[in-house]
Design a protein around this motif. Structure first.
Motif, PDB file in Angstrom:
ATOM      1  N   LEU A   1      -1.132  18.245   2.685  1.00  0.00           N
ATOM      2  CA  LEU A   1      -0.216  19.125   1.964  1.00  0.00           C
ATOM      3  C   LEU A   1      -0.827  19.534   0.637  1.00  0.00           C
ATOM      4  N   ARG A   2      -0.556  20.769   0.233  1.00  0.00           N
ATOM      5  CA  ARG A   2      -1.015  21.247  -1.060  1.00  0.00           C
ATOM      6  C   ARG A   2      -0.042  20.758  -2.134  1.00  0.00           C
ATOM      7  N   GLY A   3      -0.596  20.206  -3.205  1.00  0.00           N
ATOM      8  CA  GLY A   3       0.250  19.732  -4.293  1.00  0.00           C
ATOM      9  C   GLY A   3       0.919  18.414  -3.959  1.00  0.00           C
ATOM     10  N   PRO A   4       1.831  17.973  -4.817  1.00  0.00           N
ATOM     11  CA  PRO A   4       2.511  16.696  -4.572  1.00  0.00           C
ATOM     12  C   PRO A   4       3.371  16.755  -3.314  1.00  0.00           C
ATOM     13  N   GLY A   5       3.303  15.722  -2.536  1.00  0.00           N
ATOM     14  CA  GLY A   5       4.093  15.636  -1.311  1.00  0.00           C
ATOM     15  C   GLY A   5       4.700  14.260  -1.174  1.00  0.00           C
ATOM     16  N   PRO A   6       5.383  13.999  -0.063  1.00  0.00           N
ATOM     17  CA  PRO A   6       5.998  12.678   0.118  1.00  0.00           C
ATOM     18  C   PRO A   6       4.945  11.586   0.270  1.00  0.00           C
TER      19      PRO A   6
ATOM     20  N   CYS B   1      11.431  18.052   1.703  1.00  0.00           N
ATOM     21  CA  CYS B   1      11.828  19.433   1.990  1.00  0.00           C
ATOM     22  C   CYS B   1      12.900  19.908   1.007  1.00  0.00           C
ATOM     23  N   GLU B   2      13.847  19.039   0.691  1.00  0.00           N
ATOM     24  CA  GLU B   2      14.887  19.420  -0.273  1.00  0.00           C
ATOM     25  C   GLU B   2      14.284  19.707  -1.636  1.00  0.00           C
ATOM     26  N   GLU B   3      13.273  18.920  -2.020  1.00  0.00           N
ATOM     27  CA  GLU B   3      12.603  19.179  -3.297  1.00  0.00           C
ATOM     28  C   GLU B   3      11.833  20.497  -3.265  1.00  0.00           C
ATOM     29  N   ALA B   4      11.449  20.934  -2.051  1.00  0.00           N
ATOM     30  CA  ALA B   4      10.799  22.245  -1.887  1.00  0.00           C
ATOM     31  C   ALA B   4      11.839  23.340  -1.682  1.00  0.00           C
TER      32      ALA B   4
ATOM     33  N   TYR C   1       0.855  -1.190   0.000  1.00  0.00           N
ATOM     34  CA  TYR C   1       0.000   0.000   0.000  1.00  0.00           C
ATOM     35  C   TYR C   1       0.886   1.233   0.000  1.00  0.00           C
ATOM     36  N   GLU C   2       0.294   2.365  -0.290  1.00  0.00           N
ATOM     37  CA  GLU C   2       1.010   3.628  -0.182  1.00  0.00           C
ATOM     38  C   GLU C   2       0.077   4.664   0.424  1.00  0.00           C
ATOM     39  N   GLU C   3       0.667   5.641   1.073  1.00  0.00           N
ATOM     40  CA  GLU C   3      -0.135   6.636   1.779  1.00  0.00           C
ATOM     41  C   GLU C   3       0.586   7.969   1.798  1.00  0.00           C
ATOM     42  N   PRO C   4      -0.189   9.077   1.851  1.00  0.00           N
ATOM     43  CA  PRO C   4       0.440  10.403   1.912  1.00  0.00           C
ATOM     44  C   PRO C   4       0.881  10.743   3.322  1.00  0.00           C
ATOM     45  N   PHE C   5       1.665  11.805   3.436  1.00  0.00           N
ATOM     46  CA  PHE C   5       2.042  12.384   4.712  1.00  0.00           C
ATOM     47  C   PHE C   5       1.154  13.604   4.968  1.00  0.00           C
ATOM     48  N   ASP C   6       0.786  13.831   6.219  1.00  0.00           N
ATOM     49  CA  ASP C   6       0.059  15.032   6.611  1.00  0.00           C
ATOM     50  C   ASP C   6       0.946  15.900   7.495  1.00  0.00           C
TER      51      ASP C   6
ATOM     52  N   VAL D   1      -1.718  22.883   3.617  1.00  0.00           N
ATOM     53  CA  VAL D   1      -0.449  23.522   3.967  1.00  0.00           C
ATOM     54  C   VAL D   1       0.522  23.365   2.813  1.00  0.00           C
ATOM     55  N   ASP D   2       1.153  24.455   2.438  1.00  0.00           N
ATOM     56  CA  ASP D   2       2.234  24.406   1.451  1.00  0.00           C
ATOM     57  C   ASP D   2       3.534  24.129   2.200  1.00  0.00           C
ATOM     58  N   LEU D   3       4.251  23.113   1.772  1.00  0.00           N
ATOM     59  CA  LEU D   3       5.458  22.703   2.488  1.00  0.00           C
ATOM     60  C   LEU D   3       6.457  23.848   2.608  1.00  0.00           C
ATOM     61  N   THR D   4       6.538  24.697   1.577  1.00  0.00           N
ATOM     62  CA  THR D   4       7.515  25.789   1.631  1.00  0.00           C
ATOM     63  C   THR D   4       7.200  26.786   2.741  1.00  0.00           C
ATOM     64  N   ASP D   5       5.940  26.843   3.191  1.00  0.00           N
ATOM     65  CA  ASP D   5       5.582  27.764   4.268  1.00  0.00           C
ATOM     66  C   ASP D   5       6.108  27.309   5.625  1.00  0.00           C
TER      67      ASP D   5
END
Length: 304
Positions: free
Chosen positions: A265-270, A214-217, A167-172, A187-191
């Motif tokens: 998270l807004r947009g693609p995330g981990p 975070c590095e990708e952001a 399975y796969e799941e997003p991070f909050d 939430v936008d990660l860059t914020d």
């Protein structure tokens, strides 16, 4: 003729790097391991080990034989699976090594379902984080591993383990009370670049996933607290020690008071991608097939 039992000793040395570590994995004394390796060298007529002070490494001949040992081990697993298929009843034992969240959300419910379906099958579960589950599988101390994909996955299991996505799941994002973004629907990660962070320890796949996201952001998280226990991570967030990214299923069993603001998270995330692994050749064993089917059913219910 080469004794296949000694090939397992050679494989353990290749996996663990030292005679002492190989002995520990095999529940043997270091002297017994050395004796088995010396006997294997006598059987083959080749120097298999190059000794450098207190350490040893495989020679070219040792590496060749270790490669054959992998294939022989897989064939023996197939033989056991074929013999098990000859049995008329589902009786036996399966050991699953898995990380804590997957035990709570997937493995434990699968054990319950399997107990109803095949009450004569005993399932043993071992809590194993990071690479530990794969190591237990390679050492024969587990039959199924449930683990998380990440960039530092065990290299030596190539060709030895058979992986399948589970399975796969997003991070909050988990935010402390009164955080400036707590009222936002997303939430936008860059914020969060200037906030202190709470993550699992380096080496934990979740730590690697958070840092990579975070590095990708385009920022490096300022990690001030470390814990592999997500309840502890959320408790630290709740008292304002920092922000965190937590896999969604890991939040299911945590008290609401410890998760004052959980936001997607807004947009693609981990994404945490979870897989099962078995030793190559054992995938046809009826007990393993039954246990894997129950794990997949529970994972599908979790995703739903």
């Amino acid at each position: 003729m080469i004794d296949p039992r000694r090939l397992r000793v050679l494989s353990a040395l290749a996996d663990h790097g030292t005679v002492t570590a190989a002995a520990h994995a095999l529940y043997l004394s270091p002297s017994a391991v050395s004796q088995q390796l010396a006997a294997l060298e006598a059987e083959t007529g080749h120097a298999l080990l190059e000794r450098r002070g207190r350490t040893v490494r495989l020679t070219a001949a040792g590496s060749v034989l270790a490669g054959h040992a992998v294939e022989i081990a897989a064939q023996l697993e197939r033989a056991e699976a074929d013999l098990a298929r000859c049995s008329t009843g589902l009786v036996g034992e399966v050991t699953v090594a898995a990380f804590a969240t997957s035990i709570t959300e997937v493995v434990a419910p699968a054990v319950a379902a399997l107990g109803r379906r095949a009450p004569q099958v005993r399932v043993r579960v071992k809590d194993a984080e990071g690479h530990t589950s794969a190591r237990l599988l390679l050492d024969g101390e587990a039959d199924i591993a449930v683990a998380v994909e990440h960039r530092d996955a065990l290299a030596s299991d190539a060709g030895r383990l058979l992986h399948a996505p589970l399975y796969e799941e997003p991070f909050d994002a988990v935010l402390p009370p009164g955080h400036r973004l707590a009222d936002k629907p997303e939430v936008d990660l860059t914020d969060l670049r200037d906030d202190p962070w709470i993550t699992p320890w380096p080496g934990n796949p979740v730590h690697e996933a958070v840092v990579r996201a975070c590095e990708e952001a385009r920022f490096r998280p300022r990690v001030e607290c470390l814990s592999d226990d997500f309840s502890a991570v959320c408790a630290l967030v709740a008292v304002g020690a920092g922000v965190a990214l937590v896999p969604r299923s890991a939040l299911h069993g945590i008290r609401p008071a410890l998760t004052p603001a959980v936001r997607p998270l807004r947009g693609p995330g981990p994404t945490r991608r979870v897989f099962t692994a078995v030793r190559r050749g054992s995938e046809g064993h009826p007990l393993l097939r039954l246990a894997l089917a129950e794990l997949r059913d529970r994972a599908a219910a979790l995703a739903g």
